[in-house]
Design a protein around this motif. Structure first.
Motif, short mmCIF file in Angstrom:
data_model
loop_
_atom_site.label_atom_id
_atom_site.label_comp_id
_atom_site.label_asym_id
_atom_site.label_seq_id
_atom_site.Cartn_x
_atom_site.Cartn_y
_atom_site.Cartn_z
N VAL A 213 38.11 103.88 22.36
CA VAL A 213 37.74 102.54 22.79
C VAL A 213 37.50 101.71 21.53
N GLU A 214 38.15 100.55 21.47
CA GLU A 214 37.96 99.64 20.34
C GLU A 214 37.59 98.27 20.88
N ILE A 215 36.55 97.68 20.35
CA ILE A 215 36.13 96.35 20.76
C ILE A 215 36.17 95.43 19.55
N VAL A 216 36.91 94.33 19.69
CA VAL A 216 37.05 93.34 18.62
C VAL A 216 36.28 92.10 19.04
N LEU A 217 35.36 91.66 18.19
CA LEU A 217 34.57 90.47 18.46
C LEU A 217 34.96 89.39 17.45
N TYR A 218 35.55 88.31 17.95
CA TYR A 218 35.97 87.21 17.08
C TYR A 218 34.81 86.23 16.90
N PRO A 219 34.26 86.11 15.70
CA PRO A 219 33.10 85.23 15.48
C PRO A 219 33.40 83.77 15.87
N ASP A 220 32.44 83.16 16.54
CA ASP A 220 32.49 81.73 16.86
C ASP A 220 33.60 81.35 17.83
N MET A 221 34.24 82.32 18.45
CA MET A 221 35.30 81.98 19.38
C MET A 221 34.77 81.89 20.81
N PRO A 222 35.26 80.92 21.58
CA PRO A 222 34.78 80.73 22.95
C PRO A 222 35.46 81.68 23.93
N HIS A 223 35.02 81.60 25.16
CA HIS A 223 35.69 82.29 26.25
C HIS A 223 37.11 81.73 26.39
N ALA A 224 38.03 82.56 26.86
CA ALA A 224 39.40 82.12 27.14
C ALA A 224 40.13 81.61 25.91
N PHE A 225 39.89 82.23 24.77
CA PHE A 225 40.55 81.76 23.54
C PHE A 225 42.04 82.07 23.53
N HIS A 226 42.51 82.91 24.44
CA HIS A 226 43.95 83.19 24.53
C HIS A 226 44.68 82.22 25.45
N ALA A 227 43.93 81.47 26.24
CA ALA A 227 44.52 80.60 27.27
C ALA A 227 45.12 79.36 26.63
N ASP A 228 46.38 79.44 26.21
CA ASP A 228 47.01 78.38 25.43
C ASP A 228 47.21 77.08 26.20
N TYR A 229 47.00 77.09 27.50
CA TYR A 229 47.17 75.89 28.31
C TYR A 229 45.85 75.14 28.49
N ARG A 230 44.75 75.65 27.88
CA ARG A 230 43.42 75.07 28.05
C ARG A 230 42.81 74.67 26.70
N PRO A 231 41.83 73.77 26.71
CA PRO A 231 41.18 73.36 25.46
C PRO A 231 40.49 74.51 24.73
N SER A 232 40.19 75.59 25.43
CA SER A 232 39.51 76.74 24.82
C SER A 232 40.41 77.55 23.89
N TYR A 233 41.70 77.28 23.90
CA TYR A 233 42.67 78.05 23.11
C TYR A 233 42.36 77.95 21.62
N ARG A 234 42.41 79.11 20.97
CA ARG A 234 42.26 79.19 19.52
C ARG A 234 43.44 80.03 19.00
N GLU A 235 44.33 79.38 18.28
CA GLU A 235 45.59 80.01 17.93
C GLU A 235 45.43 81.30 17.12
N ALA A 236 44.59 81.28 16.10
CA ALA A 236 44.50 82.45 15.22
C ALA A 236 44.02 83.70 15.95
N PRO A 237 42.89 83.67 16.65
CA PRO A 237 42.47 84.88 17.37
C PRO A 237 43.39 85.24 18.52
N ALA A 238 44.00 84.23 19.16
CA ALA A 238 44.94 84.53 20.24
C ALA A 238 46.13 85.33 19.72
N LYS A 239 46.68 84.90 18.59
CA LYS A 239 47.81 85.62 18.02
C LYS A 239 47.40 86.98 17.50
N ASP A 240 46.23 87.05 16.87
CA ASP A 240 45.75 88.33 16.39
C ASP A 240 45.51 89.29 17.55
N GLY A 241 44.90 88.78 18.62
CA GLY A 241 44.67 89.61 19.78
C GLY A 241 45.95 90.10 20.41
N TRP A 242 46.96 89.23 20.46
CA TRP A 242 48.25 89.64 21.03
C TRP A 242 48.90 90.73 20.18
#
Length: 287
Positions: free
Chosen positions: A246-275
């Motif tokens: 089990v591995e858990i990655v915590l992205y500092p200062d990132m909001p909920h739904a940071f992968h949701a590229d269609y919403r204001p919560s999207y954060r490109e760097a952690p989304a791409k890293d997470g993918w």
């Protein structure tokens, strides 16, 4: 190729066996509660893919789902894609196509189909109260089992099964990793980890850490107002009792739904890293 018309690859397949149907059974576009979509929303094309709506038999009913797979000969490793609270709208379908481009059969079932259509409701609290609050974990797990069975009979490799989910689906991803011993790997995006026990939701991921049956990668935001950091750390500690990685990655200062590229919560760097981590996690676990 559009979701309404399977491309020229489709006649080469057994339409009855695969069960592709009109995409009208699924909501088109983005859910009303999150429309209009941001201009930065990623749009993955259908080139080289077979995509469309399918109907999956489960519990005496027919469950709508969206499936995407490579156009070549299978069987393909299968990824179950679990929706956010908004249902299988365009973002979830696009995630399926992204996975299909990587060689997977990706299928996203409409897990609220018995309770209602969240895509037509404009307010998130109303979605939660009128639909999500009525969905039993046991129902969801059984429907995911049915989805895995459908995939195995329709181009998927039953021995190579993975799952990923977002928000509400992230929690379900943890639950499914504790439920299905045939699962190879799971990736949970900012899924709720703790909560009150109810008749419909008797256990949460923190309660099931020692029962995980497949490796899980958890991706979380340090500024997620709905999932406190201390809860994430409790899960990290509890997961040490698991018999699987089990591995858990915590992205500092990132909001909920940071992968949701269609919403204001999207954060490109952690989304791409997470993918990228998702891809490596699946491939590193024989998917």
């Amino acid at each position: 190729m559009s979701d309404d018309h399977i491309n020229s690859l489709m006649p080469k397949l057994d339409m009855t066996r695969r069960g592709f149907v009109s995409a009208a059974v699924l909501a088109s576009g983005y859910a009303l509660a999150v429309s209009p979509a941001s201009a930065q929303a990623i749009a993955t094309d259908h080139v080289g893919l077979v995509t469309g709506a399918v109907m999956i038999p489960t519990g005496g009913a027919a469950m709508p789902a969206y499936a995407a797979m490579p156009g070549g000969k299978g069987p393909f490793p299968t990824i179950l894609v679990v929706q956010e609270i908004f249902g299988v709208h365009e973002h979830i379908r696009d995630v399926c196509r992204r996975l299909a481009k990587l060689g997977y059969l990706a299928v996203a079932p409409e897990l609220y189909f018995r309770q209602g259509d969240p895509s037509t409701i404009a307010e998130i609290p109303a979605i939660l109260s009128t639909i999500v609050s009525k969905v039993a974990d046991s129902q969801v797990l059984a429907d995911l089992d049915a989805t895995a069975a459908w995939a195995a009979a329709n181009g998927g490799d039953a021995k190579r099964l993975g799952i990923t989910g977002f928000c509400w689906g992230g929690r379900i991803t943890w639950l499914y990793a504790a439920h299905n011993p045939r699962l190879k790997a799971a990736v949970a995006w900012y899924g709720k980890l703790a909560g009150d026990a109810t008749t419909l939701t008797p256990k949460h991921p923190l309660d099931l850490a020692a029962q995980l049956k497949a490796p899980v990668l958890g991706l979380y935001g340090g500024a997620d107002q709905g999932i406190p950091v201390d809860t994430v750390e409790k899960m990290r500690a509890a997961a040490k009792s698991a018999k699987v990685p089990v591995e858990i990655v915590l992205y500092p200062d990132m909001p909920h739904a940071f992968h949701a590229d269609y919403r204001p919560s999207y954060r490109e760097a952690p989304a791409k890293d997470g993918w990228n981590r998702l891809v490596n996690w699946f491939r590193g676990n024989d998917l």
